[in-house]
Design an enzyme around this catalytic site. Structure first.
Site, PDB file in Angstrom:
ATOM      1  N   SER A   1     -26.488 -43.167  56.299  1.00 20.80           N
ATOM      2  CA  SER A   1     -25.428 -44.251  56.691  1.00 20.80           C
ATOM      3  C   SER A   1     -24.474 -44.746  55.611  1.00 20.80           C
ATOM      4  O   SER A   1     -23.465 -45.114  56.054  1.00 20.80           O
ATOM      5  CB  SER A   1     -26.256 -45.534  57.134  1.00 20.80           C
ATOM      6  OG  SER A   1     -27.343 -45.224  58.114  1.00 20.80           O
TER       7      SER A   1
ATOM      8  N   GLU B   1     -24.486 -39.125  63.585  1.00 17.89           N
ATOM      9  CA  GLU B   1     -23.005 -39.827  64.090  1.00 17.89           C
ATOM     10  C   GLU B   1     -22.731 -41.445  63.908  1.00 17.89           C
ATOM     11  O   GLU B   1     -22.001 -42.022  64.785  1.00 17.89           O
ATOM     12  CB  GLU B   1     -22.552 -39.208  65.296  1.00 17.89           C
ATOM     13  CG  GLU B   1     -22.535 -37.644  65.653  1.00 17.89           C
ATOM     14  CD  GLU B   1     -21.386 -37.120  65.063  1.00 17.89           C
ATOM     15  OE1 GLU B   1     -20.373 -37.723  64.392  1.00 17.89           O
ATOM     16  OE2 GLU B   1     -21.501 -35.861  64.763  1.00 17.89           O
TER      17      GLU B   1
END
Ligand SMILES: Cc1cc2nc3c(=O)[nH]c(=O)nc-3n(C[C@H](O)[C@H](O)[C@H](O)COP(=O)(O)OP(=O)(O)OC[C@H]3O[C@@H](n4cnc5c(N)ncnc54)[C@H](O)[C@@H]3O)c2cc1C
Length: 387
Positions: free
Chosen positions: A141, A366
């Site tokens: 992340s 994503e």
């Protein structure tokens, strides 16, 4: 969307061309994917190269890009294609997303004319496969903390590091690799046959089993100066590629949810318990109604974002709204559909558990749902709560 799930009559708000593209992709999925996908999934093996060439023939690879053999379709048309592909399996939409929205887009947007000429035409036909290496074993992340390094050595660049969870890596011809340099994050088009590059398949995935995922080791990989994507400067370059791919997911997730709901409606209409079809029980209808409402809301959201994209007015935080909502709701729909199929819900003879398992990955890649909450939270409050 097929009747009766098109509760709001969205179909007429698509153009003839958009409907035509959707129907062609739907047919391809019916003919080429549905008969085999349960086996691919179970075996964890998918004929990705063969499928890429078939997708290429239909113009699905890099279809929203222009020039270099790309179809130049609208954002809505691209989204509809993603929806149909993911109604087949999230793994196939991933193949198309990574190829078109991540690898090709990065080269198309940030590459030199030579890089575009070298890679894009063969990637558009599916002859060449691309992958996109941002995530690392220790940095997901938070890609700003990446440790893969590119250093100058004379005119050359030398890359060292590792990328993890990279879709298509084991079958790729070219990897777009993001690495830290003395000037900040930069992107490189790395031919996978360059000495020092190795890709290993990640096995035992319980999700996206009809998609090839790998890790890439970069061991003193020497590249000529012209391997760097000249227009990419800083982390905003890979993040802009992610926005492209996330947009496709906004649509794709709706496709997986629709397939679950269509399967469930058919099942509930024919399966009889206590002398009546499951679909005739009020509790079942409450579930079906709530899911259909969420589905059509997700479809409206995707269409709205698509129209914004086609008007060049789509912001990344709006894509976050779409990805956050549509993947979360698609997963909830898949799980709820599973309950209506009872024991058959866990069987690979039906697509539901496969979609549910796939959507676990889609929720994470994503940008995880938490990261998209933070993006939306920042938009609302003006405060960054990432770190
Ligand atoms: C099948 C699959 C294919 C993939 N393909 C690609 C690819 O092609 N290319 C590529 O580069 N990557 C790819 N990825 C990687 C994917 O993008 C990462 O898994 C994702 O970014 C999350 O990173 P992580 O797994 O390291 O989780 P972490 O970053 O370790 O996060 C773990 C948990 O902590 C939460 N978290 C992290 N930071 C915060 C915070 N600030 N506040 C609150 N919560 C936080 C996350 O939301 C998550 O719930 C793929 C992943 C999968 C599963």
């Amino acid at each position: 969307m097929t009747a009766p799930l098109d509760l709001l009559d969205l179909d007429p708000s698509l153009t003839d061309e958009e409907r035509q593209i959707r129907d062609v992709v739907r047919q391809l999925v019916d003919d080429r994917v549905r008969p085999h996908v349960a086996d691919w999934y179970e075996q964890g093996q998918v004929p990705a190269r063969e499928l890429a060439r078939e997708f290429g023939k239909l113009g699905l690879l890099g279809m929203h890009l222009t020039g270099y053999g790309c179809a130049g379709a609208s954002a809505v048309a691209y989204g509809l294609a993603c929806q149909e592909l993911e109604a087949g399996d999230s793994g196939l939409r991933s193949l198309v997303s990574v190829q078109g929205s991540l690898a090709m887009y990065a080269i198309w947007r940030y590459g030199s004319e030579e890089q575009k000429q070298r890679w894009l035409p063969s990637m558009a036909t599916g002859e060449a496969i691309g992958c996109f290496g941002l995530t690392e074993p220790d940095h997901g992340s938070d890609p700003a903390s990446m440790t893969t390094r590119a250093r100058r050595d004379g005119d050359d660049w030398v890359l060292t590091g590792a990328k993890m969870w990279i879709t298509n890596a084991p079958i790729a011809d070219v990897a777009v690799i993001w690495a830290r340099t003395d000037e900040g994050v930069r992107g490189f088009a790395v031919p996978m046959d360059t000495p020092g590059v190795t890709a290993r398949e990640i096995r035992r995935k319980m999700s996206l089993r009809a998609s090839v995922t790998g890790e890439i080791a970069l061991d003193d990989v020497r590249l000529p100066a012209d391997a760097r994507l000249p227009e990419a400067s800083g982390l905003k370059a890979p993040l802009s590629c992610l926005t492209e791919a996330r947009y496709g997911i906004v649509w794709g997730a709706v496709g997986a949810a629709r397939d679950c709901l269509e399967t469930t409606l058919a099942y509930a209409g024919t399966r009889t318990q206590f002398g009546r079809p499951l679909a005739g029980f009020q509790l079942t209808q409450a579930k079906l109604a709530d899911m259909a409402v969420e589905l059509v809301k997700g479809q409206l959201l995707a269409l709205h974002l698509g129209r914004l994209a086609d008007a060049h007015r789509l912001r990344p935080d709006q894509v976050s709204v779409g990805k956050l909502n549509n993947v979360r709701e698609a997963l909830a729909i898949a799980r709820q559909c599973r309950t209506i199929l009872g024991a058959n819900g866990v069987s690979g003879e039906y697509p539901i558990m496969r979609h549910a398992n796939n959507l676990e990955s889609v929720l994470t890649y994503e940008g995880t749902s938490e990261i998209h909450q933070l993006v939306v939270g920042q938009r609302l409050t003006g405060l960054s709560a990432f770190a």
